[in-house]
Design an enzyme around this catalytic site. Structure first.
Site, PDB file in Angstrom:
ATOM      1  N   TYR A 282     -13.268   7.255   5.017  1.00 53.53           N
ATOM      2  CA  TYR A 282     -14.840   7.434   5.379  1.00 53.53           C
ATOM      3  C   TYR A 282     -14.765   7.657   6.859  1.00 53.53           C
ATOM      4  O   TYR A 282     -15.924   7.632   7.313  1.00 53.53           O
ATOM      5  CB  TYR A 282     -15.312   6.458   4.926  1.00 53.53           C
ATOM      6  CG  TYR A 282     -15.752   6.133   3.228  1.00 53.53           C
ATOM      7  CD1 TYR A 282     -16.659   6.916   2.567  1.00 53.53           C
ATOM      8  CD2 TYR A 282     -14.897   5.282   2.693  1.00 53.53           C
ATOM      9  CE1 TYR A 282     -16.441   6.955   1.196  1.00 53.53           C
ATOM     10  CE2 TYR A 282     -15.129   5.475   1.220  1.00 53.53           C
ATOM     11  CZ  TYR A 282     -15.682   6.192   0.579  1.00 53.53           C
ATOM     12  OH  TYR A 282     -15.792   6.097  -0.958  1.00 53.53           O
TER      13      TYR A 282
ATOM     14  N   ASP B 257      -7.183  -5.396   0.852  1.00 52.03           N
ATOM     15  CA  ASP B 257      -8.455  -4.906   0.240  1.00 52.03           C
ATOM     16  C   ASP B 257      -9.604  -4.551   1.158  1.00 52.03           C
ATOM     17  O   ASP B 257      -9.759  -5.292   1.914  1.00 52.03           O
ATOM     18  CB  ASP B 257      -8.788  -5.454  -1.247  1.00 52.03           C
ATOM     19  CG  ASP B 257      -9.606  -4.484  -2.035  1.00 52.03           C
ATOM     20  OD1 ASP B 257      -8.899  -3.443  -2.199  1.00 52.03           O
ATOM     21  OD2 ASP B 257     -10.491  -4.619  -2.519  1.00 52.03           O
TER      22      ASP B 257
ATOM     23  N   ASN C 197      -0.718   3.930   1.359  1.00 47.88           N
ATOM     24  CA  ASN C 197      -1.600   4.580   2.112  1.00 47.88           C
ATOM     25  C   ASN C 197      -1.002   4.701   3.639  1.00 47.88           C
ATOM     26  O   ASN C 197      -0.868   3.620   4.228  1.00 47.88           O
ATOM     27  CB  ASN C 197      -3.158   3.895   2.469  1.00 47.88           C
ATOM     28  CG  ASN C 197      -3.943   4.552   3.303  1.00 47.88           C
ATOM     29  OD1 ASN C 197      -3.480   5.280   4.161  1.00 47.88           O
ATOM     30  ND2 ASN C 197      -5.107   4.698   2.965  1.00 47.88           N
TER      31      ASN C 197
ATOM     32  N   LYS D 197      -3.032   3.194   6.746  1.00 51.23           N
ATOM     33  CA  LYS D 197      -2.885   1.798   6.765  1.00 51.23           C
ATOM     34  C   LYS D 197      -1.568   1.284   7.228  1.00 51.23           C
ATOM     35  O   LYS D 197      -1.476   0.236   8.294  1.00 51.23           O
ATOM     36  CB  LYS D 197      -3.108   1.089   5.379  1.00 51.23           C
ATOM     37  CG  LYS D 197      -4.507   1.121   4.927  1.00 51.23           C
ATOM     38  CD  LYS D 197      -4.631   0.352   3.545  1.00 51.23           C
ATOM     39  CE  LYS D 197      -5.944   0.417   2.896  1.00 51.23           C
ATOM     40  NZ  LYS D 197      -6.007  -0.349   1.759  1.00 51.23           N
TER      41      LYS D 197
ATOM     42  N   THR E 143       0.806  -1.303  -0.040  1.00 44.23           N
ATOM     43  CA  THR E 143      -0.200   0.070  -0.027  1.00 44.23           C
ATOM     44  C   THR E 143       0.875   1.262  -0.115  1.00 44.23           C
ATOM     45  O   THR E 143       2.061   1.075   0.446  1.00 44.23           O
ATOM     46  CB  THR E 143      -1.030   0.075   1.192  1.00 44.23           C
ATOM     47  OG1 THR E 143      -1.945   1.232   1.084  1.00 44.23           O
ATOM     48  CG2 THR E 143      -0.210   0.272   2.603  1.00 44.23           C
TER      49      THR E 143
ATOM     50  N   GLU F 119      -4.178  -3.582 -11.945  1.00 41.30           N
ATOM     51  CA  GLU F 119      -5.552  -3.223 -11.987  1.00 41.30           C
ATOM     52  C   GLU F 119      -6.246  -4.049 -11.001  1.00 41.30           C
ATOM     53  O   GLU F 119      -6.176  -5.310 -10.776  1.00 41.30           O
ATOM     54  CB  GLU F 119      -5.943  -3.405 -13.336  1.00 41.30           C
ATOM     55  CG  GLU F 119      -6.965  -2.351 -14.001  1.00 41.30           C
ATOM     56  CD  GLU F 119      -7.513  -2.533 -15.103  1.00 41.30           C
ATOM     57  OE1 GLU F 119      -8.749  -2.326 -15.354  1.00 41.30           O
ATOM     58  OE2 GLU F 119      -6.782  -2.765 -16.108  1.00 41.30           O
TER      59      GLU F 119
ATOM     60  N   ARG G 177      -9.430  -3.761   9.754  1.00 35.36           N
ATOM     61  CA  ARG G 177      -8.335  -4.040   9.545  1.00 35.36           C
ATOM     62  C   ARG G 177      -7.457  -4.757  10.745  1.00 35.36           C
ATOM     63  O   ARG G 177      -6.853  -5.748  10.627  1.00 35.36           O
ATOM     64  CB  ARG G 177      -7.469  -3.061   8.972  1.00 35.36           C
ATOM     65  CG  ARG G 177      -6.111  -3.419   8.138  1.00 35.36           C
ATOM     66  CD  ARG G 177      -5.588  -2.134   7.401  1.00 35.36           C
ATOM     67  NE  ARG G 177      -6.206  -0.760   7.454  1.00 35.36           N
ATOM     68  CZ  ARG G 177      -7.285  -0.435   6.919  1.00 35.36           C
ATOM     69  NH1 ARG G 177      -7.863  -0.933   5.836  1.00 35.36           N
ATOM     70  NH2 ARG G 177      -7.857   0.800   7.252  1.00 35.36           N
TER      71      ARG G 177
HETATM   72  P1  ITT Z   1      -3.898   1.353  -1.359  1.00 32.35           P
HETATM   73  O1  ITT Z   1      -4.684   0.793  -2.654  1.00 32.35           O
HETATM   74  O2  ITT Z   1      -2.771   1.828  -1.606  1.00 32.35           O
HETATM   75  O3  ITT Z   1      -3.830   0.236  -0.183  1.00 32.35           O
HETATM   76  P2  ITT Z   1      -6.426   2.753  -0.737  1.00 32.35           P
HETATM   77  O4  ITT Z   1      -6.437   3.698   0.381  1.00 32.35           O
HETATM   78  O5  ITT Z   1      -6.839   3.341  -2.173  1.00 32.35           O
HETATM   79  O6  ITT Z   1      -4.648   2.600  -0.623  1.00 32.35           O
HETATM   80  P3  ITT Z   1      -8.214   0.479  -0.824  1.00 32.35           P
HETATM   81  O7  ITT Z   1      -7.809   0.161  -2.237  1.00 32.35           O
HETATM   82  O8  ITT Z   1      -8.247  -0.728   0.226  1.00 32.35           O
HETATM   83  O9  ITT Z   1      -6.734   1.491  -0.265  1.00 32.35           O
HETATM   84  O10 ITT Z   1      -9.371   1.306  -0.834  1.00 32.35           O
HETATM   85  C1  ITT Z   1      -9.984   1.376   0.210  1.00 32.35           C
HETATM   86  C2  ITT Z   1     -10.739   2.853   0.497  1.00 32.35           C
HETATM   87  O11 ITT Z   1     -11.923   2.320   1.497  1.00 32.35           O
HETATM   88  C3  ITT Z   1     -10.159   3.553   1.054  1.00 32.35           C
HETATM   89  O12 ITT Z   1      -9.429   4.829   0.098  1.00 32.35           O
HETATM   90  C4  ITT Z   1     -10.882   4.295   2.143  1.00 32.35           C
HETATM   91  O13 ITT Z   1     -11.783   5.327   1.249  1.00 32.35           O
HETATM   92  C5  ITT Z   1     -11.927   3.348   2.386  1.00 32.35           C
HETATM   93  N1  ITT Z   1     -11.339   2.688   3.443  1.00 32.35           N
HETATM   94  C6  ITT Z   1     -10.681   1.446   3.935  1.00 32.35           C
HETATM   95  N2  ITT Z   1     -10.468   1.340   5.302  1.00 32.35           N
HETATM   96  C7  ITT Z   1     -10.840   2.300   5.782  1.00 32.35           C
HETATM   97  C8  ITT Z   1     -10.710   2.896   7.158  1.00 32.35           C
HETATM   98  O14 ITT Z   1     -10.227   2.318   8.034  1.00 32.35           O
HETATM   99  N3  ITT Z   1     -11.122   4.046   7.620  1.00 32.35           N
HETATM  100  C9  ITT Z   1     -11.790   4.901   6.387  1.00 32.35           C
HETATM  101  N4  ITT Z   1     -11.867   4.407   5.285  1.00 32.35           N
HETATM  102  C10 ITT Z   1     -11.367   3.271   4.957  1.00 32.35           C
END
Ligand code: ITT
Length: 217
Positions: free
Chosen positions: A175, A91, A31, A34, A29, A62, A202
């Site tokens: 969110y 994910d 992020n 995370k 990731t 993708e 998570r």
């Molecule tokens: P990576 O793909 O780099 O891991 P990402 O943020 O895009 O980063 P995801 O593809 O897993 O991660 O998308 C998950 C989305 O769902 C994320 O962008 C948030 O909008 C939401 N999300 C997931 N976990 C969350 C959490 O703990 N708190 C708030 N929103 C969350």
């Protein structure tokens, strides 16, 4: 399946003997929210964690899976093969009952491919304006792959809540400001990291993963 992962780690540790180097696990990731959660919750395993920001040259796959589990597997396998390292992918996203599970696997891209969290939250509030039933949940699927791309261990976790009518708090990411945690009795946007780690989707998935691994050791 978990046995193989622990074997990989155990063998690597034996080989380095006295100068034991912690095994690197790449968290798939960018992020940083995370990454922080993973590092904190997996600290006890004595591994070294890196993330995709440490490997900026790697292209993203993708995310074509129709489920969180399929996307976690896809990402873990892709990055493990590309980097030749043990890789942990997740994910995750938000599912809303009255929107038939949306935003779901499209959570990060709900308001468009390059949407910001604010744009996603705004669209979600608009789509939920007339909805009385506001039950929602965060779902997280995790998968660990070996450098040859085999899935070694998987887990998942759920965090139940209600969608708020407006954002509350600035903690967390994505969110979180719209999510009322029925376990904490407060919005995740107002929760400390420790509080969120005690109930998050998570965190639950990570704890399961850590237990699965330890049991097989
Ligand atoms: P990576 O793909 O780099 O891991 P990402 O943020 O895009 O980063 P995801 O593809 O897993 O991660 O998308 C998950 C989305 O769902 C994320 O962008 C948030 O909008 C939401 N999300 C997931 N976990 C969350 C959490 O703990 N708190 C708030 N929103 C969350």
């Amino acid at each position: 399946m978990c046995l193989k992962w622990s074997k990989i780690v155990a063998v690597k540790r034996m080989k380095v003997g006295e100068n034991m180097q912690p095994v690197e696990v790449v968290i798939a990731t960018h992020n940083q929210g995370k990454v922080k959660e993973f590092k904190t919750l997996m600290e006890s395993l004595g591994l070294t964690f890196t993330c995709l920001s440490d490997y900026p040259h790697i292209e993203e796959p993708e995310e074509t899976g129709r489920t969180f589990a399929a996307n976690a597997r896809l990402k873990a396998t892709y990055y493990a093969r590309a980097l030749g390292k043990v890789c942990l992918a997740d994910d995750s996203g938000l599912e809303i009952l009255s929107l038939k599970g949306a935003p779901g696997v499209r959570s990060a891209r709900y308001a468009g491919e390059d949407a910001t969290a604010e744009e996603n939250n705004e669209l979600l509030l608009k789509n939920m304006k007339m909805q009385v039933r506001r039950n929602c949940r965060f779902f997280c699927a995790l998968a660990v792959a070996s450098p040859d791309g085999r899935i070694l261990v998987e887990s998942s976790g759920i965090c139940e809540g209600l969608l708020l009518h407006e954002p509350r708090g600035t903690n967390g990411f994505g969110y979180d400001p719209l999510f009322w945690s029925t376990e904490l009795h407060k919005p995740l946007g107002e929760a400390t990291m420790e509080e969120k780690n005690s109930i998050s989707h998570r965190a639950k998935a990570i704890r399961k993963l850590v237990n699965l691994w330890r049991r097989k050791k």
